[in-house]
Scaffold this motif. Structure first.
Motif, PDB file in Angstrom:
ATOM      1  N   VAL A 182       0.929  -1.185  -0.077  1.00  9.48           N
ATOM      2  CA  VAL A 182       0.101   0.136  -0.103  1.00  9.48           C
ATOM      3  C   VAL A 182       0.856   1.290   0.158  1.00  9.48           C
ATOM      4  O   VAL A 182       0.968   2.287  -0.714  1.00  9.48           O
ATOM      5  N   ARG A 183       2.046   1.056   0.673  1.00  9.38           N
ATOM      6  CA  ARG A 183       2.921   2.113   0.862  1.00  9.38           C
ATOM      7  C   ARG A 183       3.430   2.527  -0.411  1.00  9.38           C
ATOM      8  O   ARG A 183       3.848   3.751  -0.882  1.00  9.38           O
ATOM      9  N   TRP A 184       3.863   1.552  -1.036  1.00  5.85           N
ATOM     10  CA  TRP A 184       4.713   1.662  -2.418  1.00  5.85           C
ATOM     11  C   TRP A 184       3.694   2.405  -3.231  1.00  5.85           C
ATOM     12  O   TRP A 184       4.058   3.389  -3.904  1.00  5.85           O
ATOM     13  N   VAL A 185       2.578   1.944  -3.328  1.00  7.32           N
ATOM     14  CA  VAL A 185       1.641   2.444  -4.409  1.00  7.32           C
ATOM     15  C   VAL A 185       1.475   4.012  -4.033  1.00  7.32           C
ATOM     16  O   VAL A 185       1.511   4.928  -4.859  1.00  7.32           O
ATOM     17  N   ALA A 186       1.192   4.137  -2.790  1.00 12.79           N
ATOM     18  CA  ALA A 186       1.103   5.715  -2.278  1.00 12.79           C
ATOM     19  C   ALA A 186       2.357   6.654  -2.545  1.00 12.79           C
ATOM     20  O   ALA A 186       2.263   7.783  -3.123  1.00 12.79           O
ATOM     21  N   VAL A 187       3.589   6.110  -2.615  1.00  9.78           N
ATOM     22  CA  VAL A 187       4.703   6.860  -2.691  1.00  9.78           C
ATOM     23  C   VAL A 187       4.936   6.987  -4.376  1.00  9.78           C
ATOM     24  O   VAL A 187       5.306   8.129  -4.617  1.00  9.78           O
ATOM     25  N   LEU A 188       4.789   6.003  -5.091  1.00 10.25           N
ATOM     26  CA  LEU A 188       4.807   6.221  -6.399  1.00 10.25           C
ATOM     27  C   LEU A 188       3.892   7.157  -7.013  1.00 10.25           C
ATOM     28  O   LEU A 188       4.033   7.835  -7.805  1.00 10.25           O
ATOM     29  N   GLY A 189       2.502   7.097  -6.392  1.00  7.93           N
ATOM     30  CA  GLY A 189       1.364   7.898  -6.785  1.00  7.93           C
ATOM     31  C   GLY A 189       1.973   9.519  -6.468  1.00  7.93           C
ATOM     32  O   GLY A 189       1.596  10.269  -7.105  1.00  7.93           O
TER      33      GLY A 189
END
Lengths: 292, 525
Positions: A182-189
């Motif tokens: 979830v954090r990966w997606v948030a950071v890339l976003g």
């Protein structure tokens, strides 16, 4: 008419803030300090100019700009999520790295230490003011970003998980929520969104200049905090800060107030907000915390 | 021994479990076997490795050795998601709830109902309300978890596991934070859940709970399983002996009878004054008068115990005395020294020691070593012109670790790696090893096992006998009764009853604690 011009200029200034603040709100709600917005923006601006220059297409510029943002965010994610590095240290490093690498590549690609050649942008060359604004698709995208992010954060399962992960990652993990993913997606976003802000900036000026973001990423972060990590409020904060900046430009001729004071407004307001004058300002509980 | 346990229908079987956390060997060949549809007690002292064993069963941690079987299937080293899918649900000692989300959102998190690619909030609320009705766990589905009482929060935790279809429910010290009626209610819920065929493993060190609701018992000591027994065939003494490895005097922690020999018994005569509080009013986070015009004295050589359901002003009272919260009106004195508005440091110098109620938030810095935590607040005594005297710190640490039996004995370990009971011993060692006149002891044995409770109670009695004035606040009525020379009941920010230990009993205090009886006289203490 003056009001319309004022509004047009405010929006023009606000668009980069809106994109970057959306990225900031997304990352911070997931518990990742968004200190590197400035770097993502600068990287996005450079990437956009590279793409637009070599293809002649502003749209390709948007793609390459966003790609730069995602790549920089991936570095941040690898350091903080994979190797559990300190988020603030990594964030500062990303910002410094971006200043250096864009300057270096600027020299390499265009043999200049200050700016790139002119590149394509959105809207015609000869139309100015409000008309240029409405003909720029990035403006519309920028205005839609915050409502869209609000929908994602409050109305989707992904948003629910983002909020859970930013507040109490262990609780989320105990329920089988893949916290790191979830954090990966948030950071890339957040990288992609902030880079869109930089892209808009570069394409609006039809060129890249060294360190052209000039602290806008930090103003966006201030807007996130001032907006108490709520997308809609953060969006309004962006407009407020942009309005203050427009005012400063308008007043400059009259020399009523030194421009430095007006430039301070976002930061002063943020300090006031964080000090708890305008209601309570509580960041996501797990913000900046490294978890296993 | 094994023949009497589990049998052919064992749903959980863990064998030879090994688990290391750095230098700490938390599980060394631990074993447990649980039969289908039983309530099984997993007991042991702090640091015995109970929680670790259950975290391995629930997939939160992977074992370094040994095997885990659930329903006859080898599931060694599975993930949380797999454990949940297989119907294993865990209710953690420290709640795993997101305070900024609603009850319904917390319950469905990770398994959210979806309609047209978005989170279906209405359905989540509906489902939670339905489940709430079915199970008898009444919760307000649309309220923020931050606004819930502890009892409600725990019901949400159990609902979370039931929502995921848990057939094996693990509860880690579920009663540590509950009031007596809430505990009774919890047992009723657990029995109802058990009767639907769910297997329950209860981690606890409260032996009356073991006797009350469980059918079989697994006892752990120092990471290994040392005994398995049927509840019917044993006694609290028998369990305690297995847990500690020696005979334990349970009368100390269970019942009345041990009336203190304090001098201040009955009234405030006797020894010199320790703590004097006059007409104290303190503002709370939500209420104007969390402490409302409270006056009392604790004499030297006396333990004044404050009983009462949590949230009736005890926390604010302690914070005001220790200097963590401002005072609206009234005065506080230690001996002859006025400290109403003194700084925390000045209070310490005046002779105030404080065992805070929440050791994680206020008592310890979890990342610091045991040695550093043992000098917190007194660092100026362990430094020369601003430079820490590491040798003195180490000497002090070695002394305290030995004196208070802190385990493991390596004082360079981060306090985070210690079990709850040993963390508490570090706090107590620090607060009792300094010069003090008055000790504030808040929930001194919360989340602490039998052996450590006995030790802590002894320590407090010795301090009392040495002439210290002790103000004890505990949610455990029996703790108050076994330690205090005088007992006060706090309700709605006031002292509604003050009586000598001889007059105090659960029956006498109960009506005051629930607010059913109000003070007849305002002349408290």
């Amino acid at each position: 008419m003056t009001l319309l011009l004022f509004l047009a200029q405010t929006i023009r200034i606000a668009i980069p803030y809106l994109f970057a603040a959306a990225g900031g709100a997304l990352a911070e709600r997931a518990g990742i300090v968004a200190l590197s917005l400035e770097g993502y923006m600068l990287g996005g601006a450079f990437g956009a100019v590279i793409g637009a220059y070599y293809t002649g297409s502003a749209w390709i510029g948007v793609v390459t700009g966003v790609w730069w943002g995602i790549m920089l965010a991936a570095i941040h994610a690898v350091c903080t999520l994979r190797f559990k590095a300190d988020q603030i240290v990594t964030g500062v490093a990303i910002n410094l790295f971006t200043v250096g690498i864009t300057r270096f590549l600027l020299q390499l690609a265009f043999d200049s230490s200050s700016n790139s050649p002119r590149v394509a942008g959105f809207g015609g060359d000869n139309i100015g003011g409000a008309l240029a604004l409405v003909s720029n698709p990035l403006v519309w995208l920028g205005l839609a970003t915050m409502p869209a992010l609000a929908f994602v954060v409050y109305r989707t399962t992904f948003g629910l998980r983002v909020r859970a992960v930013g507040e109490h990652p262990l609780a989320a993990a105990s329920l089988g929520v893949p916290v790191n993913r979830v954090r990966w997606v948030a950071v890339l976003g957040s990288g992609a969104l902030a880079a869109l802000g930089g892209t808009y900036l570069a394409l609006d000026q039809h060129q890249f200049t060294d360190s052209m973001t000039a602290g806008r990423g930090f103003i966006a972060l201030a807007a996130v905090i001032f907006g108490r990590w709520d997308p809609v409020r953060a969006g309004l904060a962006c407009l407020l800060f942009a309005g203050a900046e427009t005012l400063q430009i308008r007043l400059q001729a009259a020399q009523l107030i030194p421009s430095q004071f007006v430039a301070m407004i976002p930061y002063v307001l943020t300090i006031v907000a964080v000090a708890g004058v305008v209601g309570r300002s509580v960041p996501p509980a797990a913000l900046g915390r490294t978890t296993d | 021994m094994t023949a009497s346990v589990g049998g052919p229908t064992a749903v959980v079987r863990m064998n030879g479990i090994q688990k290391y956390f750095g230098a700490v060997h938390a599980n060394r060949g631990a074993e447990i076997e649980v039969g289908a549809g039983e309530i099984h007690a997993l007991v042991g002292e702090n640091g015995a490795g109970k929680s670790t064993l259950m975290k391995i069963l629930s997939g939160m941690q992977a074992p370094d050795g040994g095997g885990v079987e659930v329903g006859g299937r080898d599931v060694t080293g599975w993930t949380t998601a797999q454990a949940i899918a297989a119907g294993v649900g865990m209710v953690h000692q420290h709640f795993m709830l997101v305070p900024t989300l609603t009850v319904a959102e917390n319950v469905v998190l990770g398994r959210e109902p979806v309609s047209v690619a978005t989170f279906d909030r209405d359905r989540a609320i509906r489902e939670v309300e339905e489940l709430s009705k079915q199970s008898g766990l009444i919760v307000p589905a649309n309220r923020l978890v931050a606004d819930l009482s502890v009892g409600e929060a725990q019901r949400v935790e159990i609902l979370k596991t039931l929502y995921r279809g848990a057939r094996i429910l693990l509860l880690d010290e579920p009663t540590a934070v509950l009031s007596p009626p809430e505990v009774t209610e919890l047992w009723a819920v657990l029995r109802r859940v058990r009767d639907t065929g769910t297997t329950i493993i209860l981690i606890t060190h409260k032996l009356d709970e073991v006797m009350a609701v469980t059918e079989r018992i697994t006892v752990m000591r120092q990471g290994a399983t040392v005994a398995r027994m049927a509840t019917r065939a044993t006694t609290p003494e028998g369990i305690a002996k297995a847990m500690v490895g020696r005979d334990v005097d349970l009368s100390v922690q269970t019942s009345a009878g041990s009336v203190g020999r304090g001098k201040g018994l009955g009234d405030e005569g006797g020894g010199g004054t320790g703590l004097t509080v006059r007409n104290l009013t303190v503002r709370g986070a939500r209420v104007e008068k969390a402490v409302n015009d409270v006056s009392f004295t604790v004499s030297a050589g006396e333990i004044l115990g404050i009983a009462g359901v949590e949230g009736n002003g005890q926390t604010e009272l302690l914070e005001a005395i220790s200097g963590l919260r401002g005072v609206t009106s009234g005065s506080i004195r230690i001996g002859d020294r006025e400290i109403t508005h003194a700084s925390v440091r000045e209070r310490g110098d005046a002779g105030l020691s404080h065992i805070p109620e929440d050791r994680h938030q206020r008592g310890l810095i979890l990342e610091y070593s045991v040695a550093d935590n043992l000098i917190l607040g007194q660092q100026h005594r362990f430094s020369r012109s601003g430079v820490m005297d590491r040798a003195a710190v180490a000497t002090n640490a070695a002394k305290q670790v030995a004196a208070f039996d802190v385990r493991p004995t390596d004082a360079s370990l981060a306090v985070r790696t210690l079990s709850g009971g040993n963390q508490q011993k570090v706090v107590i060692a620090r607060e009792l090893s300094r010069d003090f006149i008055v000790l504030l002891a808040a929930q001194p044995t919360r989340g602490v096992d039998v052996g450590a409770i006995e030790f802590i109670h002894d320590t407090l009695r010795k301090a009392r006998d040495a002439g210290k004035a002790i103000l004890l606040v505990s949610a455990e009525l029996r703790e108050v009764l076994s330690l205090a020379d005088r007992v006060a009941v706090m309700y709605g920010g006031r002292f509604v009853a003050v009586m000598s230990r001889a007059d105090a009993s659960e029956d006498a205090l109960g009506p005051y604690m629930t607010g059913a009886r109000k003070a007849e006289t305002e002349s408290a203490a």
